[in-house]
Each structure stands twice: as structure tokens, then as C-alpha cells.
Design a protein around this motif. Structure first.
Motif, PDB file in Angstrom:
ATOM      1  N   SER A  65      -0.102  -2.069  -7.825  1.00 16.06           N
ATOM      2  CA  SER A  65      -1.030  -2.163  -8.146  1.00 16.06           C
ATOM      3  C   SER A  65      -2.078  -2.756  -7.399  1.00 16.06           C
ATOM      4  N   GLU A  66      -3.409  -3.201  -8.309  1.00 15.19           N
ATOM      5  CA  GLU A  66      -4.048  -4.100  -7.282  1.00 15.19           C
ATOM      6  C   GLU A  66      -4.570  -5.589  -7.272  1.00 15.19           C
ATOM      7  N   LYS A  87       1.023  -0.737   0.182  1.00 14.36           N
ATOM      8  CA  LYS A  87      -0.224   0.004   0.187  1.00 14.36           C
ATOM      9  C   LYS A  87       1.475   1.599   0.112  1.00 14.36           C
ATOM     10  N   LEU A  88       2.156   1.142   0.830  1.00 16.02           N
ATOM     11  CA  LEU A  88       2.647   2.472   0.842  1.00 16.02           C
ATOM     12  C   LEU A  88       3.522   2.546  -0.629  1.00 16.02           C
ATOM     13  N   LEU A  89       4.221   1.448  -1.178  1.00 14.72           N
ATOM     14  CA  LEU A  89       4.287   2.119  -2.671  1.00 14.72           C
ATOM     15  C   LEU A  89       3.735   2.246  -3.763  1.00 14.72           C
ATOM     16  N   LYS A  90       2.016   1.863  -3.288  1.00 17.07           N
ATOM     17  CA  LYS A  90       1.508   2.071  -4.645  1.00 17.07           C
ATOM     18  C   LYS A  90       1.215   1.379  -5.719  1.00 17.07           C
ATOM     19  N   LEU A 123      -1.337  -6.165  -5.039  1.00 18.61           N
ATOM     20  CA  LEU A 123      -1.544  -6.346  -3.345  1.00 18.61           C
ATOM     21  C   LEU A 123      -2.251  -7.648  -3.330  1.00 18.61           C
TER      22      LEU A 123
END
Length: 800
Positions: free
Chosen positions: A265-266, A260-263, A269
Motif C-alpha cells: 500500500s501507499e 513496488k514489486l510486492l504491490k 511504501l
């Protein structure tokens, strides 16, 4: 006539086409009743009536009926008001256009219906725009999100309905003024068909939406099923690797939060969620004695351990996850500097999800107690992580993890994910296990006062003994065998610590071969003379012993530990020439074991002795057959076996590259002659350690013969092999070896490289090519050495 129009308006007002937003929520609507408003405008706004009253009355009726189900009074009032205002303004524009075009006189006899159509269309569009978009704007402003999103499909259908209303109103007007009933019938058919088409479309859309919802629900159920399967596999991994219970759960939390912090993709994740659970699935193919070995792995053992990322990746490749779980499992042991395995990827060529898992996996592993070391504090683990940043791990990922690790550990604390404990449950009041307590001091008296053993307990013991008898000899590996014995024994005989002693043939002492339970790290160091203590007496006399003081068996251990044990039971492991070991059980919660316990342990030892004797024989044979005793490296036979295996893997992987480096020490005979063979042997062992440090983790080094070494480098190109060979040459040449006090020597080493498939495709071809290149290197080095020793003029003459 106005009354008839009002009645028709009321009756048709329930046939509506809603204007919805993107979420499907209705904001306003258009009604079939608008056709009668348009008819009222045509009949009464021009001569002879010249009145806006009937049209406004009909608009008020439509606005009131359409707002009956509005959420609040403001919406109802605004709906009626905007309906009246839009109708009045549009009627005024209609009348103005009609007067401008036809002078205000309407008579069907002079064909003036054509004159009516354009003003009527302007009226319809203006009334639609004012009423529809006015209501949308009001609804958007009144909502909390102030949104003005409108479904394009609803706009299209309301416009079609408005056009149908305009056409129907014109036909009704023509029928009233003498065109006849067919015009009336056609007008009714138009608005009825348009409304029915809308209803059919609405039903189709609802069915499609429902089908999509069911499909989405099915997909979610399948996803849940996949995740349940993943968790089951993770449990299987935990059961296999007994030192990492709870590890995958904590790794999952670290990994998903980092994602989540490194953004990411879905899909990435989702891959982190599953990959954190499954990253060690390949360990199912690794023997338990290697996974739980309390010391440093040998070359052969580490080679077995290194297969688990590849095995795990191959397992998940068949699952065909829709997100990159396979990348995590296959590459989470790759290193930032390219020295990892199995592919030797470096830097950003390693998938980001795998880089995240490698960092959080390492952190949690170092924070946990293992049989061979204590877990680290957070500060120590982070310091080690920072030290390896840029070599083993992605510096960016490490820095971000260090910044947020306290937050992550707070989440871990809330989840209360701890290492699993033994299967017995503690009594919260006495802190003892259920089987603890005073047993009879007289041998032969049963445990329980009723004289009957639990039927379920008896069934469990019979099943465990049967399982031991069936499986205990399934492996000839010594570590597998002792691990299996201790695991199965726990289910039938209670203990806090179990030690399996084997007599070492060289020293004659009983050595703790395998330990499970409390204070395992201390018991693992036990070395006991045969005849000393309880265990030594049991081995010397080939008889079981129990109910003696456990402290007799714990000489040298701290007093607080030896005093904490209250019960002991030891049974010998016997073969034809006598006892060669023993199984010792120590308990803190009981003062004595019973004859039933003795019987059960002796039954286990009977089966275990045969299996352990076979395993010991096999280990000795294998060690002498495949391992060089001096350097503990694979010997020539082991080298050939491993190279054949690696070449077969290269063929399966599309002829992937592999390099072989042949190495030979320069002038080693002089060292043997000058300092003796014993010193030469020690120097060879030291050289082996120096070479091993310069190779990658995945590489295999073997002592081929005498002072010759050969390295197998999977997935190494010619360029990579040349770079490593250069490092080895410099490292050996720069290393000083002590041959006697105050005397240091250095040695040189010649190297030759052969690559698959360019220099050969078989073991013999590669080894021959590498040896030939090594000899060429040796001769060139000798020529340079001889040339450097010549006087300067001679060297010049040599070249001229």
C-alpha cells in the motif's frame, strides 16, 4: 421586437454556468440568455407568426458567443450548430405539444398560460439535453483520452439555471400579453438570483479548493521536514556505525523497489522509504566498540547489540509516524522460523515491510567490506541469502529479490552511493593526501616555508586536544576509549594507519588493541615483543620515535605493503610503572613527521594513557566479577544482574512472559574423578557451546556454579521453553566429547523450567522453582536408569 430580444440575448450571454468534468475543466455551458430564446419560441413559433426564425437566430447568437474562447474552429462550429439544432428540435416539439393541447390558439384572456407551461417545460428539458450532452459527447470524442466524466454539481446548477430560464420566459411572456410589469420584474429577479447564487457557490467552492490546496502544501512541507529529519538521523547513525556509510541509502533503494514489486500500500511504501533510513536508529544506544568490533561478539556484547531494535522502536513510537515505520525498526531482526529478536515472531506474523528490510539489509551488509571480513560478490551473497531462505528470511521475498537484484544494482550504480572515505581529499594528479610531501629532515623545523602555521589549523588542533581532554575519560570501556582516541587523533595528526598497542600481561607482548585505516585487517594481527621494532623500542624505552624506516615495524607483512609506507611516528603510553603500550601512526604520503606532530601525539598520549589504564583496570575487574573465565559466559553475579533487568522489562511491557531453564550435568563428578579436573573443565566448555547453539539469539546462557548452567529466555512461554529444553537435552546426550585420543564419552543433562509470572515474580522465586523442577527431572531420570538396569522379571515385579 426581434431586435430587442437579440440585444438582450447578446447582453446576457456573458452570464453563464459552465458544465465541467471531474477535473474542473469546462466542456460547455448554459447561459442566462436562454430565457430570451425560450421567450422567442413562445412569441413566434405559434400563430400568428408561425416562424422558427427568431428562435434559431437567438440560439445562433448564444452558441457563437459561448464558443468565442473555444480551443479550435471545430468546437466553435459545433457549438453554434448544436445550439441551432437543439433549439429547432425543441421548438418543433413545443409547437406540436401546444397544438395538440390547445389547438394552437394562445390568448391570455382564456387562461391559456396554464396550457403553455407543460410544452414550455418539455422544450426546456429537450433543448438542455440536446445542447448540453451533445456538446459533452463531441468534446469527449475529440479529446485524446475520450473521457465523458461530468461534474454532478455542474449538472445540478445548469439544470437549475434552465428551470429559472423557463420560469422567467413564461413570466416575460405573461407581462407582454397584459399581465403587467410585476411579472416582468419577478422574471428578472428569478434569473438574477439564481445566477448570483451560482456565483456565490462558485466563490465558496474556489475558497474551499484553495484552502485544501494550501493544506495539502502544508502537509507536503511537513512531510519534507519529516524526511529531512529522518535523513539527519540516518547521518547520525552513519557517524556512529563507521562500517556502514552509504548502507542506509542503498537499503532504501532496494526496499522501495521491492515494495513496488510486492504491490504494498501507499502507506507501507512510505514506511519503507523512511524505515530503510531509520532501521538501525537504535544503534545510537549501542557502544561504538561493539558496532565496529572486528571479531565475534561475546554474550554480554551481543546482549547489548540486541537492544537496538527495541530502542529504535521506542524512539520512533514517540514520533507517531502515520505509516508503519516503527514496525520496520522494531521487527527487522525477526526471523522466518521464529528464532530472531526481540519478540521471536515467525512467518507472516512478522510485518511484510520488516521482512523486506531484513532481506535487503542482509544483502547489502554482506556486499560491503567490514573490518573483520571482506565483502562478498553478488553471487556469493545471493547464495547465502538463498541458503537462509525459509529459516531467517521470507522465501517469497528472497525469490523476488533474487529475480530483480541486477536491476536494483543498476539503480545503485546510477546513484553512485559508495562507502565514505577518510575526511582528507586525494589529489587527483598525485593520488596523495594534502598533508603529504617532504617535511624537513631536521627535527624542530616547521612544516611550512613561511614559518607560520595556519591559524585555522591551530584552532582545530587546540579544539581537538581540548575535546580529547574533556571526553577521553568519559567511558571506562576499553573499546570505547581506544575508538574515541583514534577518531579524535585523525583531526590533528595525519596518518593512513593508526595502531594502538597494549602490552598483554600474560604473554608480555604488545598486542594491536585497535586499528583504523589502510590494511587494518593485517595490522590487527600484529603481536610484537617489547624491544623489537620501532614500537617495541618505544615501549621499552618510554620515548617517542619518528623518521625511522617504517619497515622495521612491519616484519612479517607483505613486501608491497611494508614498502608503501614512508613515514612513522610512535609515542608511548606511560603510567607509574613505565610504558604499557604505544600509539603508532604510519603514513604513505610523507617521509617524515615533524616536532610539531611529535608534540601533538605526545599530548594525546598523555591524556590517553590515564584513560586507557583506568579502562584496562576496569575491564579486568569487570571480567573477573561478571564473567566465567572457563566458558566466557556470564557467571552467577552476571546472571542475577541480567535476570533482574529482564524482569523489570517484563513488568514494563505488561507482565510479558519470561522463562528460566536450570541445567545440571548428570554424574559429572565421575568424569572429574576418572579423567581429571582439567579434562572436566574442557568438557564443561564444550557442553556450554552445545547448549548455546540450541538457544535463540535473544536468550542468555550463564554458568551458575560448577556443572550448573542457567538460561534466561525473554518472551518465551512454558510451551516454547519446554521445546527448547527438549532440544538441549537431546543435543547434549547425542554429542560425543573427546577425553583422550580414541576415547569418547557422552553425558546427560537434567533440566528444570520456571516461567514468569506463573512460577514466580522475583529472581529468587524463579531460580528456586527452576532448580526444584530440575532436581525432580534428575531423580526421575535416575529412577528410569536404575529400572532399565534391573532384570526383566524384577521390573515386572516392581510394577505388580
Amino acid at each position: 421586437m426581434v431586435v430587442i430580444l437579440a440585444a438582450l440575448t447578446v447582453a446576457s450571454s456573458r452570464f453563464i454556468v459552465p458544465v465541467t468534468d471531474a477535473d474542473g475543466s469546462s466542456q460547455t455551458n448554459k447561459s442566462v440568455a436562454d430565457a430570451f430564446i425560450f421567450l422567442g419560441v413562445m412569441m413566434y413559433t405559434t400563430a400568428p407568426a408561425n416562424s422558427f426564425g427568431p428562435a434559431i437566430l437567438l440560439a445562433a447568437i448564444v452558441g457563437f458567443i459561448s464558443s468565442l474562447y473555444a480551443a479550435d474552429k471545430r468546437s466553435r462550429v459545433f457549438a453554434v450548430g448544436i445550439s441551432i439544432i437543439s433549439t429547432f428540435v425543441a421548438s418543433l416539439a413545443y409547437r406540436t405539444l401546444l397544438i395538440a393541447i390547445g389547438g394552437g390558439a394562445v390568448s391570455l384572456g382564456n387562461g391559456s398560460l396554464d396550457i403553455l407551461l407543460f410544452p414550455l417545460c418539455v422544450f426546456g428539458l429537450l433543448q438542455y439535453a440536446l445542447s448540453t450532452f451533445g456538446m459533452i459527447a463531441f468534446t469527449g470524442l475529440c479529446s485524446e483520452k475520450a473521457k465523458f466524466e461530468v461534474s454532478k454539481e455542474s449538472i445540478v446548477w445548469t439544470l437549475i439555471t434552465q428551470v429559472a430560464n423557463v420560469a422567467a420566459a413564461a413570466l416575460f411572456f405573461a407581462a407582454i400579453h397584459g399581465a403587467g410589469l410585476p411579472f416582468l420584474f419577478v422574471g428578472a429577479i428569478i434569473i438574477a438570483l439564481v445566477h448570483l447564487l451560482f456565483r456565490f457557490n462558485e466563490k465558496r467552492v474556489n475558497e474551499v479548493t484553495r484552502a485544501q490546496a494550501e493544506k495539502l502544501k502544508y502537509i507536503e512541507e511537513i512531510a519534507d521536514l519529516h524526511m529531512n529529519t529522518i535523513e539527519s538521523l540516518a547521518i547520525a547513525i552513519d557517524a556512529k556505525d563507521q562500517t556502514t556509510h552509504g548502507h542506509v541509502r542503498r537499503t532504501q533503494i532496494y526496499a522501495t523497489e521491492m515494495g513496488k514489486l510486492l504491490k504494498v500500500s501507499e502507506t507501507e511504501l512510505r514506511a519503507l522509504v523512511a524505515g530503510a533510513l531509520l532501521h538501525d536508529i537504535g544503534k545510537l544506544a549501542v557502544p561504538e566498540y561493539i558496532l565496529n568490533k572486528p571479531g565475534k561478539l561475546t554474550e554480554a556484547e551481543f546482549a547489548k547489540m540486541k537492544i537496538h531494535p527495541t530502542v529504535g522502536g521506542d524512539i520512533l513510537k514517540r514520533v507517531n509516524f502515520p505509516y508503519p515505520v516503527e514496525d520496520i525498526v522494531r521487527f527487522h531482526h525477526e526471523k522466518w522460523d521464529g528464532s530472531g529478536y526481540p519478540k521471536g515472531l515467525r512467518a507472516e506474523k512478522i510485518p511484510l515491510v520488516a521482512r523486506i528490510i531484513s532481506v535487503v539489509d542482509f544483502y547489502d551488509a554482506t556486499r560491503c567490506d567490514r573490518p573483520y571480513r571482506k565483502g562478498m560478490k553478488r553471487e556469493d551473497s545471493l547464495a547465502l541469502l538463498q541458503k537462509m531462505s525459509g529459516t531467517a528470511f521470507d522465501p517469497k521475498v528472497v525469490a523476488l529479490f533474487q529475480k530483480h537484484v541486477i536491476e536494483f544494482d543498476t539503480l545503485i550504480g546510477r546513484e553512485d552511493i559508495q562507502e565514505q572515505v577518510a575526511s582528507e581529499h586525494l589529489d587527483l594528479n598525485t593520488k596523495t593526501r594534502p598533508d603529504a610531501g617532504l617535511a624537513s629532515d631536521v627535527m624542530g623545523v616547521p612544516d611550512d616555508t613561511t614559518g607560520f602555521r595556519s591559524i585555522t589549523e591551530a584552532q582545530r588542533e587546540v579544539f581537538a586536544l581540548h575535546e580529547i581532554a574533556q571526553t577521553i575519560g568519559s567511558s571506562l570501556n576499553l573499546n570505547d576509549t581506544v575508538t574515541l582516541i583514534s577518531n579524535k587523533l585523525r583531526s590533528i595528526v595525519p596518518f593512513d594507519t593508526c595502531v594502538i598497542f597494549i602490552v598483554d600481561d600474560l604473554s608480555g607482548k604488545a598486542i594491536a588493541m585497535h586499528v583504523v585505516g589502510d590494511h587494518a585487517e593485517l595490522f590487527r594481527l600484529r603481536r610484537m615483543n617489547v624491544g623489537d621494532g620501532i614500537t617495541g623500542w618505544v615501549i621499552a624505552n618510554s620515548r617517542s620515535m619518528c623518521n625511522s624506516s617504517p619497515e622495521l615495524d612491519m616484519v612479517g607483512l607483505p613486501d608491497e605493503i611494508s614498502r608503501s609506507f614512508r613515514g612513522v611516528l610512535v609515542s608511548p603510553l606511560i603510567r607509574e610503572d613505565g610504558a604499557f603500550g604505544a600509539i603508532a601512526l604510519y603514513a604513505k604520503g610523507r617521509t617524515s613527521y615533524t616536532t610539531e606532530h611529535v608534540r601533538l601525539l605526545e599530548s594525546v598520549c598523555q591524556h590517553a594513557a590515564s584513560a586507557l589504564n583506568n579502562a584496562l583496570t576496569f575491564e579486568k575487574t569487570k571480567e573477573s566479577a561478571l564473567t566465567d573465565p572457563l566458558t566466557e559466559l556470564p557467571n552467577a553475579r552476571g546472571f542475577y544482574m541480567m535476570l533482574e533487568q529482564r524482569l523489570a522489562e517484563c513488568e514494563r511491557l505488561g507482565r510479558e512472559s519470561l522463562s528460566v531453564i536450570s541445567m545440571d550435568l548428570d554424574d559429572f563428578k565421575e568424569i572429574n574423578d576418572r579423567y581429571g579436573h582439567a579434562m572436566g573443565d574442557r568438557l564443561l566448555a564444550s557442553v556450554a557451546r552445545v547448549i548455546r547453539k540450541e538457544l535463540r539469539q535473544m536468550d542468555i546462557l550463564s554458568r551458575y556454579a560448577g556443572d550448573e548452567f542457567v538460561a534466561i529466555m525473554p518472551m518465551a512461554s512454558q510451551v516454547m521453553a519446554e521445546g527448547i529444553a527438549d532440544r538441549i537435552s537431546k543435543a547434549v546426550a547425542q554429542h560425543s566429547f573427546s577425553v583422550r585420543p580414541g576415547k569418547q564419552v557422552t553425558v546427560g543433562i537434567s533440566l528444570g523450567i520456571a516461567c514468569f509470572p506463573n512460577n514466580g515474580e522475583t529472581t529468587e522465586e524463579l531460580l528456586t522453582a527452576a532448580a526444584r523442577n530440575m532436581q525432580r527431572d534428575k531423580h526421575s531420570r535416575k529412577n528410569l536408569h536404575n529400572l532399565s538396569n534391573l532384570p526383566t522379571p524384577a521390573r515386572i515385579d516392581h510394577y505388580t
